[in-house]
Design a protein around this motif. Structure first.
Motif, PDB file in Angstrom:
ATOM      1  N   VAL A 157       0.795  -1.343   0.017  1.00 19.02           N
ATOM      2  CA  VAL A 157       0.144  -0.115   0.059  1.00 19.02           C
ATOM      3  C   VAL A 157       0.939   1.243   0.187  1.00 19.02           C
ATOM      4  CG1 VAL A 157      -1.527   1.469   1.311  1.00 19.02           C
ATOM      5  CG2 VAL A 157      -2.021  -1.073   0.946  1.00 19.02           C
ATOM      6  N   ARG A 158       1.866   1.403   0.888  1.00 16.11           N
ATOM      7  CA  ARG A 158       2.567   2.567   0.968  1.00 16.11           C
ATOM      8  C   ARG A 158       3.553   2.736  -0.288  1.00 16.11           C
ATOM      9  NH1 ARG A 158       3.573   5.352   5.239  1.00 16.11           N
ATOM     10  NH2 ARG A 158       5.828   5.495   4.835  1.00 16.11           N
ATOM     11  N   HIS A 161       1.282   4.195  -3.047  1.00 18.05           N
ATOM     12  CA  HIS A 161       1.131   5.524  -2.384  1.00 18.05           C
ATOM     13  C   HIS A 161       2.136   6.315  -2.973  1.00 18.05           C
ATOM     14  CE1 HIS A 161      -0.236   9.089  -0.333  1.00 18.05           C
ATOM     15  NE2 HIS A 161       1.141   9.004   0.355  1.00 18.05           N
ATOM     16  N   TYR A 162       3.290   5.948  -2.723  1.00 17.68           N
ATOM     17  CA  TYR A 162       4.588   6.799  -3.083  1.00 17.68           C
ATOM     18  C   TYR A 162       4.568   6.815  -4.394  1.00 17.68           C
ATOM     19  CZ  TYR A 162       6.641   7.921   1.435  1.00 17.68           C
ATOM     20  OH  TYR A 162       7.141   8.560   2.700  1.00 17.68           O
ATOM     21  N   HIS A 164       2.562   7.470  -6.821  1.00 19.34           N
ATOM     22  CA  HIS A 164       1.605   8.500  -7.349  1.00 19.34           C
ATOM     23  C   HIS A 164       1.844   9.628  -6.684  1.00 19.34           C
ATOM     24  CE1 HIS A 164      -0.473   4.780  -8.276  1.00 19.34           C
ATOM     25  NE2 HIS A 164      -0.868   5.386  -9.396  1.00 19.34           N
ATOM     26  N   ARG A 165       3.000   9.675  -5.797  1.00 17.47           N
ATOM     27  CA  ARG A 165       3.331  11.005  -5.286  1.00 17.47           C
ATOM     28  C   ARG A 165       4.024  12.092  -6.272  1.00 17.47           C
ATOM     29  NH1 ARG A 165       5.267  10.691   0.859  1.00 17.47           N
ATOM     30  NH2 ARG A 165       6.816  12.422  -0.142  1.00 17.47           N
TER      31      ARG A 165
END
Length: 299
Positions: A157-158, A161-162, A164-165
């Motif tokens: 998950v993390r 998430h990163y 798409h940063r």
């Protein structure tokens, strides 16, 4: 065959570990990756010892088998923690820069696993052994893997998430590879619960380690070590590919080359030192990533 495959996978990971420990790269990433490899080797050895014990070679009595299996489950949890730790360093998250005391809190699920093993020794509500010394999952058996999979879930998950940063621009392909890698061993581990004679987990983990190692080598030869931006080698490769595609009529898009220069950069080095100059380059690289994050295409 299961034992031989397990030993072979252990030796393969040991070789990668030696190359990593004495190789090049970011020190924190290399150290955390080496710890991950070490935990995987311990797991594979525990797996081999377990199958040899079940086969009657040694420790073939109740508490002998129970001790080996309990250590096995704790090592699985610790291995997943090391995976989480390594990924946080790859992502360069706030966790990677935290103090060791704060990082110790992330070991909470490993400690819970240890407590479960001690409690189960008295209650037998998680797993036990029948009169033929065969492993018998009990009603709370899911707990032996539940906390380990929390680490794996956080990793995936993390990382997604990163990916798409805005400050991860240019790392999407690399981070996607990292995000997918834990999924395959996890699925193989679940399958092996129902088919314990298949060495799927050891093989899949070894392949995942090799893929990550190869990916890290590709990053070393194509990325600038300080800024994380593409280096000259990768720049020439990308531009050559774009020009070749345009000349062959594979793309109707216009090609543009933008050259940037940092004003007074030499004065920063001369006045404040090269460390501050490096920080200036890192800051500029972050600004470039943020500025290019929403571009539909890039060279």
């Amino acid at each position: 065959v299961y034992t031989e495959i397990g030993i072979f996978c252990t030796l393969a990971i040991f070789f990668v570990g030696i190359k990593t420990a004495f190789g090049v790269g970011v020190q924190k990433n290399r150290r955390s990756y080496t710890y991950l490899l070490f935990s995987i080797m311990i797991f594979l050895l525990c797996d081999v010892i377990w199958h040899l014990a079940v086969g009657g070679l040694f420790f073939h009595f109740y508490w002998g088998l129970y001790t080996i299996r309990a250590i096995y489950y704790v090592v699985v949890s610790y291995m997943c923690y090391r995976c989480f730790d390594y990924y946080e360093h790859v992502l360069d998250s706030s966790y990677a820069h935290a103090s060791n005391r704060k990082k110790a809190f992330s070991l909470i699920f490993v400690f819970i696993e240890i407590v479960i093993m001690f409690v189960n020794a008295k209650t037998g509500t998680v797993f036990s052994f029948d009169e033929h010394l065969m492993l018998q999952p009990e009603k709370l058996y899911f707990l032996v893997y539940f906390f380990s999979y929390i680490y794996v879930t956080m990793v995936c998950v993390r990382t997604l998430h990163y990916m798409h940063r805005e400050d991860s621009y240019g790392r999407q392909e690399e981070l996607f590879t990292y995000a997918v890698m834990p999924i395959v061993p996890t699925i193989c581990g679940i399958i092996e619960i129902f088919f314990p004679w298949l060495p799927l987990l050891s093989v899949s983990m070894t392949l995942a380690v090799i893929v990550i190692y190869i990916n890290s080598l590709e990053q070393l030869i194509s990325k600038d070590a300080l800024t994380g931006l593409n280096n000259k080698r990768q720049f020439i490769r990308d531009v050559t590919s774009k020009i070749k595609g345009a000349n062959q009529g594979q793309s109707e898009e216009d090609l543009y080359l933008l050259m940037l220069d940092l004003d007074l950069f030499k004065e920063i080095n001369d006045t404040y030192g090269h460390d501050e100059g490096d920080r200036a380059l890192e800051t500029f690289a972050d600004l470039l990533r943020q500025a290019c994050a929403n571009l539909p295409r890039r060279a």
